[in-house]
Each structure stands twice: as structure tokens, then as C-alpha cells.
Design a protein around this motif. Structure first.
Motif, PDB file in Angstrom:
ATOM      1  N   ILE A 266       0.829  -1.209   0.000  1.00 50.40           N
ATOM      2  CA  ILE A 266       0.000   0.000   0.000  1.00 50.40           C
ATOM      3  C   ILE A 266       0.863   1.257   0.000  1.00 50.40           C
ATOM      4  O   ILE A 266       0.396   2.340  -0.387  1.00 50.40           O
ATOM      5  CB  ILE A 266      -0.977   0.024   1.187  1.00 50.40           C
ATOM      6  N   GLY A 267       2.118   1.126   0.403  1.00 47.18           N
ATOM      7  CA  GLY A 267       3.015   2.270   0.366  1.00 47.18           C
ATOM      8  C   GLY A 267       3.329   2.743  -1.038  1.00 47.18           C
ATOM      9  O   GLY A 267       3.861   3.848  -1.222  1.00 47.18           O
ATOM     10  N   SER A 268       2.995   1.931  -2.040  1.00 46.55           N
ATOM     11  CA  SER A 268       3.237   2.345  -3.428  1.00 46.55           C
ATOM     12  C   SER A 268       2.108   3.211  -3.964  1.00 46.55           C
ATOM     13  O   SER A 268       2.241   3.807  -5.032  1.00 46.55           O
ATOM     14  CB  SER A 268       3.400   1.109  -4.327  1.00 46.55           C
ATOM     15  N   PHE A 269       1.001   3.298  -3.206  1.00 49.30           N
ATOM     16  CA  PHE A 269      -0.118   4.138  -3.642  1.00 49.30           C
ATOM     17  C   PHE A 269       0.131   5.589  -3.250  1.00 49.30           C
ATOM     18  O   PHE A 269       0.592   5.887  -2.143  1.00 49.30           O
ATOM     19  CB  PHE A 269      -1.432   3.645  -3.030  1.00 49.30           C
ATOM     20  N   GLN A 270      -0.223   6.489  -4.150  1.00 55.29           N
ATOM     21  CA  GLN A 270       0.095   7.901  -3.949  1.00 55.29           C
ATOM     22  C   GLN A 270      -0.536   8.468  -2.677  1.00 55.29           C
ATOM     23  O   GLN A 270       0.088   9.236  -1.946  1.00 55.29           O
ATOM     24  CB  GLN A 270      -0.369   8.710  -5.161  1.00 55.29           C
ATOM     25  N   ALA A 271      -1.769   8.090  -2.384  1.00 49.90           N
ATOM     26  CA  ALA A 271      -2.454   8.627  -1.211  1.00 49.90           C
ATOM     27  C   ALA A 271      -1.704   8.289   0.076  1.00 49.90           C
ATOM     28  O   ALA A 271      -1.568   9.123   0.979  1.00 49.90           O
ATOM     29  CB  ALA A 271      -3.885   8.099  -1.144  1.00 49.90           C
ATOM     30  N   VAL A 272      -1.201   7.047   0.172  1.00 48.71           N
ATOM     31  CA  VAL A 272      -0.462   6.632   1.363  1.00 48.71           C
ATOM     32  C   VAL A 272       0.907   7.296   1.389  1.00 48.71           C
ATOM     33  O   VAL A 272       1.381   7.723   2.453  1.00 48.71           O
ATOM     34  CB  VAL A 272      -0.331   5.095   1.402  1.00 48.71           C
ATOM     35  N   LYS A 273       1.540   7.392   0.234  1.00 49.77           N
ATOM     36  CA  LYS A 273       2.838   8.084   0.159  1.00 49.77           C
ATOM     37  C   LYS A 273       2.724   9.507   0.682  1.00 49.77           C
ATOM     38  O   LYS A 273       3.581   9.982   1.444  1.00 49.77           O
ATOM     39  CB  LYS A 273       3.329   8.133  -1.299  1.00 49.77           C
ATOM     40  N   HIS A 274       1.679  10.201   0.270  1.00 51.13           N
ATOM     41  CA  HIS A 274       1.513  11.594   0.675  1.00 51.13           C
ATOM     42  C   HIS A 274       1.294  11.714   2.176  1.00 51.13           C
ATOM     43  O   HIS A 274       1.807  12.641   2.824  1.00 51.13           O
ATOM     44  CB  HIS A 274       0.339  12.215  -0.087  1.00 51.13           C
ATOM     45  N   LYS A 275       0.523  10.793   2.743  1.00 51.54           N
ATOM     46  CA  LYS A 275       0.316  10.817   4.188  1.00 51.54           C
ATOM     47  C   LYS A 275       1.647  10.646   4.925  1.00 51.54           C
ATOM     48  O   LYS A 275       1.944  11.383   5.878  1.00 51.54           O
ATOM     49  CB  LYS A 275      -0.670   9.716   4.602  1.00 51.54           C
ATOM     50  N   CYS A 276       2.436   9.681   4.501  1.00 50.92           N
ATOM     51  CA  CYS A 276       3.726   9.433   5.159  1.00 50.92           C
ATOM     52  C   CYS A 276       4.677  10.615   4.953  1.00 50.92           C
ATOM     53  O   CYS A 276       5.421  10.979   5.874  1.00 50.92           O
ATOM     54  CB  CYS A 276       4.350   8.143   4.628  1.00 50.92           C
ATOM     55  N   ALA A 277       4.641  11.220   3.779  1.00 47.00           N
ATOM     56  CA  ALA A 277       5.505  12.372   3.514  1.00 47.00           C
ATOM     57  C   ALA A 277       5.111  13.564   4.389  1.00 47.00           C
ATOM     58  O   ALA A 277       5.978  14.253   4.951  1.00 47.00           O
ATOM     59  CB  ALA A 277       5.435  12.752   2.036  1.00 47.00           C
ATOM     60  N   ASP A 278       3.806  13.794   4.516  1.00 47.83           N
ATOM     61  CA  ASP A 278       3.336  14.892   5.372  1.00 47.83           C
ATOM     62  C   ASP A 278       3.742  14.648   6.823  1.00 47.83           C
ATOM     63  O   ASP A 278       4.141  15.573   7.541  1.00 47.83           O
ATOM     64  CB  ASP A 278       1.818  15.027   5.281  1.00 47.83           C
ATOM     65  N   MET A 279       3.642  13.394   7.264  1.00 52.60           N
ATOM     66  CA  MET A 279       4.050  13.057   8.628  1.00 52.60           C
ATOM     67  C   MET A 279       5.534  13.316   8.833  1.00 52.60           C
ATOM     68  O   MET A 279       5.949  13.869   9.859  1.00 52.60           O
ATOM     69  CB  MET A 279       3.725  11.594   8.927  1.00 52.60           C
ATOM     70  N   LEU A 280       6.339  12.924   7.848  1.00 52.82           N
ATOM     71  CA  LEU A 280       7.786  13.107   7.960  1.00 52.82           C
ATOM     72  C   LEU A 280       8.149  14.578   8.112  1.00 52.82           C
ATOM     73  O   LEU A 280       8.971  14.941   8.965  1.00 52.82           O
ATOM     74  CB  LEU A 280       8.481  12.521   6.730  1.00 52.82           C
ATOM     75  N   VAL A 281       7.520  15.428   7.304  1.00 56.54           N
ATOM     76  CA  VAL A 281       7.803  16.870   7.388  1.00 56.54           C
ATOM     77  C   VAL A 281       7.486  17.393   8.783  1.00 56.54           C
ATOM     78  O   VAL A 281       8.272  18.127   9.394  1.00 56.54           O
ATOM     79  CB  VAL A 281       6.994  17.638   6.316  1.00 56.54           C
ATOM     80  N   GLN A 282       6.321  17.019   9.312  1.00 57.10           N
ATOM     81  CA  GLN A 282       5.910  17.497  10.621  1.00 57.10           C
ATOM     82  C   GLN A 282       6.808  16.956  11.729  1.00 57.10           C
ATOM     83  O   GLN A 282       7.147  17.678  12.686  1.00 57.10           O
ATOM     84  CB  GLN A 282       4.455  17.106  10.893  1.00 57.10           C
TER      85      GLN A 282
END
Length: 371
Positions: A266-282
Motif C-alpha cells: 500500500i506504500g506504493s499508492f500515492q495517497a499513502v505516500k503523501h500521508k507518510c511524507a506529510d508526517m515526515l515533514v511534521q
């Protein structure tokens, strides 16, 4: 005393190893439903083996004399593990209130027990309204005629209030808000646990009916003491929040790698990628803000109060976002009682509200900026 980078890494490694051994998910869940909500044996080990309660207490009072940078490392690891122990109340609230009071006699009498881990302590400020503003305190203290004091009133949201050996109470005298020390077994003191969203951080409601108390510092100094304590405690809380947020990010990323749907992670799906990326920034921003505030505190920088308020706001937001997105990434299982995601969400929400919530800490930031 200041640790270098290699020493900080060694400290982090030691504390993480201890947390993994003593604060597993099973241990946390067990303590959430027990009373007291911590394991006295584990607390003694943290004090005797790692000397954690005395880490940031001056050497003259039996501590190791380190600063908020080192304490931040410990709190990040505790937040990561949802460690159930009276550490925050004892070290970040009570000990810092004693130090901020400038009362050397009280510090010499009370801090060595805290540093050794033999005395647990807390700070009672908020009342029914939940505000930590000393100007809102209505509890009263009056001189008893024999050189002592008695306190009447009610305190709410007292962290570890049912188990602390020492309770520092902010009460009002004719001179204004003032700090007093009250012993656990004092006559007229009653404590009852409060049921809150986050069972990993015990809260209590205290009723004080002419309770004998000892003046700490000078009369009317409660406002000055609390301003300093809230700055330091906010940075400590920010470190704890950053640690919890980092753990939520790691849990989401790990799950996104191993959970498959439609034949792919599921990490290959864009929606999940974006969630993880937003979390990383925060998370990265939260860690930077809390660590910078801790550094400024140890340097006694005039910029520290502003940095403390920024760290509090930044880390509260980051932890809430990471905890919510962690549930979303895990999907259906993330909403269940059996999954730990809700434990981090509860801690994130309670931490966000601990010192008054977003409206209050944003006002505190404006105040520190002189606006």
C-alpha cells in the motif's frame, strides 16, 4: 554540564533499550488498568540503573547537573514508548518549580529525594476551569499563627496526584499566587483519580481542607515561578510529543511496506505516500523545534521563552497529525482497541490540551513575543 553528540547517542541508546524492555505495549496496557498506574520496581530501576530522575537536577542537590538537551533525549524515548511513570510530574513540574522558586532551603530539603528517585512529586495549579494561569487560582492559603500555613481549595488535572509523595500547590495569599509544599499524608488532603481520555498519564482531583503546608520561596512569587516552569515543561512535553510522533511515522511506514492490496504494497499508492511524507515533514520540524528550544534553555538565551512557545505549538500539531494519519494508514485495524494506534492518538490529544490547548499556547507565544 553538557554532553557531546556521542554521549547523547549513548544516552538515547541506553534509554531506548530500557524502554523496549520495560515499556512494551503489553506493559503499557497492563498499567493503564492498574493503580498506581506505574510499576514502582521499574521506577526504582530507572533511578538506580540510569539515574534518570536526577539527570537535570544540579549536583549540589544530588543530581547529575545536565540540562534540557539531555533531558529532551530521555523524554523523546519515553514519549516513543508511552512510558507510564511519574517522571514528567516529578522532574519537569515539581523539581523545576522548586528550582524556579529560588528557595535554597526547600531545594536542599526536597530535591535530593527527587534526584534519587525515592520521592515522587507533582505540581497542582489548575482548578475546575483547567487553566494553568496562576492568576486564575482561587485556592487560598492563610497563616496558622505558628509560622506555618494551611491551604483550602480544590485542584484538578494534577498529574500523578494520587501517588505523589510531595505536592507543590499554587494557592493565593494576600500577596498573590504563592507556592506551597504539601506532604502526601497531610491531614485534610483527599485525592481521587480522574477518568480522562489518556489512561497512560494519570490525573487526579485534589481537595484541600485546611491542609498544613510549607511556604516555598516568597509570597506572591507564584506568577514568576509558573512562567518559568511552563516554559521548561512545555519544552519537555514537546520532546515527548516529538518522540511519540516519530514512533507513529515509523509504524505507518513499516505497515505501508508489508501490507499488500491489489498485489502491491500500500506504500506504493500515492495517497499513502503523501500521508507518510506529510508526517515526515511534521516530525522533522517538531524534533528541530524541541531540540533548538532545549539548546537555548541550556545556554540561558533570552530567546528561550519564544522558542519554548514555538516548540509547544509545533510539536502539539505534529503529534496530532502523525497520530491521526497513523490510524488512517493502518485502515480498519487502526480503529480497533487491540491496535496501539489509538493509544498514541489519546496521548497526542491529552498532551495537546495539558497546558490549556491551542488557543492558550498560541496566546502564550504572542505574550512571549511581546505582542
Amino acid at each position: 554540564m553538557t554532553a557531546d553528540e556521542s554521549e547523547l547517542q549513548e544516552l538515547r541508546s541506553s534509554v531506548r533499550e530500557f524502554m523496549e524492555a520495560k515499556s512494551s505495549e503489553d506493559a503499557v496496557r497492563k498499567l493503564m488498568e492498574s493503580e498506581p498506574r506505574f510499576d514502582p520496581a521499574v521506577w526504582s530501576q530507572a533511578a538506580d540503573q540510569l539515574r534518570l530522575p536526577g539527570l537535570a537536577i544540579p549536583e549540589e542537590y544530588g543530581g547529575d547537573g545536565f540540562g534540557l538537551v539531555e533531558l529532551g533525549v530521555v523524554l523523546e524515548e519515553m514519549g516513543r514508548a508511552l512510558f507510564c511513570a511519574p517522571f514528567f510530574a516529578t522532574v519537569l513540574l515539581a523539581a523545576q518549580a522548586l528550582l524556579a522558586s529560588g528557595d535554597k532551603e526547600a531545594c536542599a530539603r526536597l530535591l535530593p529525594g527527587i534526584a534519587s528517585g525515592r520521592t515522587t512529586a507533582t505540581l497542582a495549579v489548575a482548578e475546575d476551569h483547567g487553566s494553568w494561569d496562576p492568576a486564575m487560582v482561587s485556592a487560598r492559603a492563610v497563616a496558622d499563627g505558628d509560622g506555618g500555613w494551611t491551604v483550602r481549595g480544590r485542584k484538578c488535572f494534577v498529574v500523578d496526584g494520587t501517588t505523589a509523595d510531595l505536592i507543590l500547590v499554587v494557592a493565593r495569599t494576600v500577596a498573590g499566587p504563592t507556592l506551597f509544599a504539601v506532604e502526601r499524608d497531610a491531614a485534610g488532603l483527599a485525592a481521587e483519580p480522574m477518568e480522562t481520555l489518556d489512561a497512560t498519564r494519570a490525573m487526579a482531583r485534589l481537595t484541600l481542607d485546611a491542609v498544613p503546608a510549607t511556604l516555598v520561596g516568597t509570597q506572591g512569587a507564584g506568577g514568576r515561578i509558573m512562567a518559568k516552569v511552563l516554559d521548561i515543561a512545555s519544552v519537555g512535553l514537546a520532546a515527548e510529543q516529538a518522540g511519540g510522533a516519530r514512533r507513529c511515522l515509523e509504524a505507518s511506514a513499516d505497515y505501508a511496506r508489508v501490507r499488500h492490496q491489489f498485489g502491491r504494497p500500500i506504500g506504493s499508492f500515492q495517497a499513502v505516500k503523501h500521508k507518510c511524507a506529510d508526517m515526515l515533514v511534521q516530525v522533522e520540524l517538531a524534533e528541530a523545534a524541541s531540540r533548538e528550544a532545549a539548546r537555548l534553555a541550556d545556554e540561558d538565551s533570552p530567546d528561550f521563552p519564544v522558542a519554548a512557545a514555538v516548540a509547544h505549538a509545533c510539536c502539539s500539531r505534529a503529534y496530532m497529525l502523525a497520530a491521526m494519519e497513523n490510524i488512517q494508514v493502518h485502515g480498519g485495524i487502526g480503529f480497533t482497541w487491540e491496535h496501539p494506534a489509538h493509544l498514541y492518538f489519546r496521548r497526542a490529544k491529552s498532551s495537546q490540551l495539558l497546558f490549556g490547548g491551542p488557543a492558550v499556547y498560541h496566546e502564550r507565544l504572542l505574550d512571549r513575543l511581546g505582542i
